[in-house]
Design an enzyme around this catalytic site. Structure first.
Site, PDB file in Angstrom:
ATOM      1  N   ASN A  72       0.866  -1.177   0.000  1.00  0.00           N
ATOM      2  CA  ASN A  72       0.000   0.000   0.000  1.00  0.00           C
ATOM      3  C   ASN A  72       0.904   1.228   0.000  1.00  0.00           C
ATOM      4  OD1 ASN A  72      -1.763   2.079   0.453  1.00  0.00           O
ATOM      5  ND2 ASN A  72      -2.394   1.416   2.512  1.00  0.00           N
TER       6      ASN A  72
ATOM      7  N   LYS B  33       0.153   4.265  -0.294  1.00  0.00           N
ATOM      8  CA  LYS B  33      -0.476   5.460   0.291  1.00  0.00           C
ATOM      9  C   LYS B  33      -0.241   6.662  -0.642  1.00  0.00           C
ATOM     10  CE  LYS B  33      -0.125   3.289   4.753  1.00  0.00           C
ATOM     11  NZ  LYS B  33      -0.002   3.394   6.206  1.00  0.00           N
TER      12      LYS B  33
ATOM     13  N   HIS C 257      -9.397   1.344   5.030  1.00  0.00           N
ATOM     14  CA  HIS C 257      -8.110   1.535   5.690  1.00  0.00           C
ATOM     15  C   HIS C 257      -8.304   2.480   6.882  1.00  0.00           C
ATOM     16  CE1 HIS C 257      -4.009   2.737   6.511  1.00  0.00           C
ATOM     17  NE2 HIS C 257      -3.647   1.624   5.889  1.00  0.00           N
TER      18      HIS C 257
ATOM     19  N   GLU D 181      -6.706   4.900   7.900  1.00  0.00           N
ATOM     20  CA  GLU D 181      -6.524   6.326   7.577  1.00  0.00           C
ATOM     21  C   GLU D 181      -7.786   6.893   6.933  1.00  0.00           C
ATOM     22  OE1 GLU D 181      -2.847   5.753   5.455  1.00  0.00           O
ATOM     23  OE2 GLU D 181      -1.914   5.169   7.355  1.00  0.00           O
TER      24      GLU D 181
ATOM     25  N   GLU E  43      -5.071  -4.648  10.677  1.00  0.00           N
ATOM     26  CA  GLU E  43      -4.064  -3.600  10.830  1.00  0.00           C
ATOM     27  C   GLU E  43      -4.323  -2.844  12.127  1.00  0.00           C
ATOM     28  OE1 GLU E  43      -2.285  -2.570   6.739  1.00  0.00           O
ATOM     29  OE2 GLU E  43      -3.978  -1.232   7.048  1.00  0.00           O
TER      30      GLU E  43
ATOM     31  N   GLY F  51       2.696   2.679  10.721  1.00  0.00           N
ATOM     32  CA  GLY F  51       3.623   3.798  10.556  1.00  0.00           C
ATOM     33  C   GLY F  51       4.334   4.203  11.829  1.00  0.00           C
TER      34      GLY F  51
ATOM     35  N   SER G 120       3.720  -1.691  10.350  1.00  0.00           N
ATOM     36  CA  SER G 120       5.174  -1.724  10.563  1.00  0.00           C
ATOM     37  C   SER G 120       5.789  -3.092  10.261  1.00  0.00           C
ATOM     38  CB  SER G 120       5.523  -1.285  11.994  1.00  0.00           C
ATOM     39  OG  SER G 120       5.118   0.058  12.197  1.00  0.00           O
TER      40      SER G 120
HETATM   41  P1  13P Z   1       3.179   0.692   7.629  1.00  0.00           P
HETATM   42  O1  13P Z   1       3.704  -0.627   7.073  1.00  0.00           O
HETATM   43  O2  13P Z   1       3.878   1.881   7.092  1.00  0.00           O
HETATM   44  O3  13P Z   1       3.074   0.651   9.114  1.00  0.00           O
HETATM   45  O4  13P Z   1       1.663   0.822   7.089  1.00  0.00           O
HETATM   46  C1  13P Z   1       0.812  -0.267   7.155  1.00  0.00           C
HETATM   47  C2  13P Z   1      -0.430   0.037   6.425  1.00  0.00           C
HETATM   48  O5  13P Z   1      -1.171   0.940   6.778  1.00  0.00           O
HETATM   49  C3  13P Z   1      -0.710  -0.740   5.206  1.00  0.00           C
HETATM   50  O6  13P Z   1      -1.993  -0.507   4.739  1.00  0.00           O
END
Ligand code: 13P
Length: 250
Positions: free
Chosen positions: A9, A11, A95, A97, A167, A173, A212
């Site tokens: 992903n 982003k 997601h 976010e 997640e 992150g 992460s």
């Molecule tokens: P990170 O791997 O940067 O923590 O993000 C995970 C994520 O949100 C994948 O959709």
């Protein structure tokens, strides 16, 4: 036997140049990790570029979001049919976010999930608790509520071709990964919940871990019986690291 699936992903990252370079690296290394399914999720505007670069490869692609609506007066939104124009295999829905920054409720996410399925796009449903929810001991209740919203709309058969990504919000992150044991516990819980409705389907459903995840912790996570792969954020922006995660799943 469920095939491992490692998805990147991206982003809101990348440029045409950086994406060309990243894809070249992924393409070059993909054969070595052929046992694992790979897919990448660029911003909408780069889907054409990604399709162009990957159409003759084994690497799949998809979008990070879609509108719940089919078409019409929804300025700034992207319809599922538009994603099909770029031959997306998958689309991420819900997601964290999107849920926290853009106000997507369980019901909106469920409708997006249904919209995707209706037109043959495989949804990747993201679920997961915040740190506060984990500390309050309501992780399972949160994940169950997020999945129930989809079950209420689509029924258990809605998960037949779908992917679930667990997640934990506190791990996204932050560099703070769930331990393999913590993740396995929630993955097993999700599978057991689905098994109450259809055990054959539950045993087939692909449940990814995200938060992460990187080459250094992938092997331990991917060795867990109910962790079928990863949805990778930051570590998917470097071909070497992304492929090393996939390698850990071979
Ligand atoms: P990170 O791997 O940067 O923590 O993000 C995970 C994520 O949100 C994948 O959709």
């Amino acid at each position: 036997m469920r095939r491992k699936f490692v998805a990147g992903n991206w982003k809101m990252n990348g440029s045409a140049n950086s994406i060309r370079e990243l894809l070249q690296g992924i393409r070059e290394g993909a054969a070595e990790v052929a046992a694992v399914e790979l897919a990448v999720f660029p911003s909408f505007v780069y889907l054409g570029l990604v399709e162009q670069q990957l159409s003759d490869s084994s690497v799949g692609w998809g979008a990070q979001n879609l509108s719940e609506h089919a078409s019409g007066a929804h300025t700034g939104e992207v319809a599922g049919s538009m994603l099909q124009d770029f031959h997306c295999d998958y689309v991420i829905v819900g997601h964290s976010e999107r849920r926290t920054l853009y106000g997507e409720t369980d019901e909106i996410v469920a409708r997006k999930f249904a919209t995707a399925r209706k037109i043959g796009l495989k949804p990747i449903l993201c679920v997961g608790e915040t740190l506060q929810e984990r500390e309050q001991g309501v992780t399972e209740a949160v994940v169950e509520r997020q999945i129930k919203a989809v079950l209420d709309l689509e029924g258990i058969s809605g998960f037949a071709d779908a992917v679930i990504a667990y997640e934990p919000v506190w791990a996204i992150g932050t560099g703070r990964t769930a331990t393999a044991g913590q993740a396995q516990e929630v993955h097993a819980f999700i599978r057991a919940k689905l098994a109450q409705l259809d055990s054959a389907l539950a045993s087939q459903v692909c449940i990814l871990y995200g938060g992460s995840m990187k080459a250094a912790n992938a092997a331990e996570l991917l060795a867990m019986p109910d962790i079928d792969g990863g949805l990778i954020g930051g570590a998917s922006l470097e071909a070497k690291e992304f492929l090393a995660i996939a390698k850990a799943g071979c």
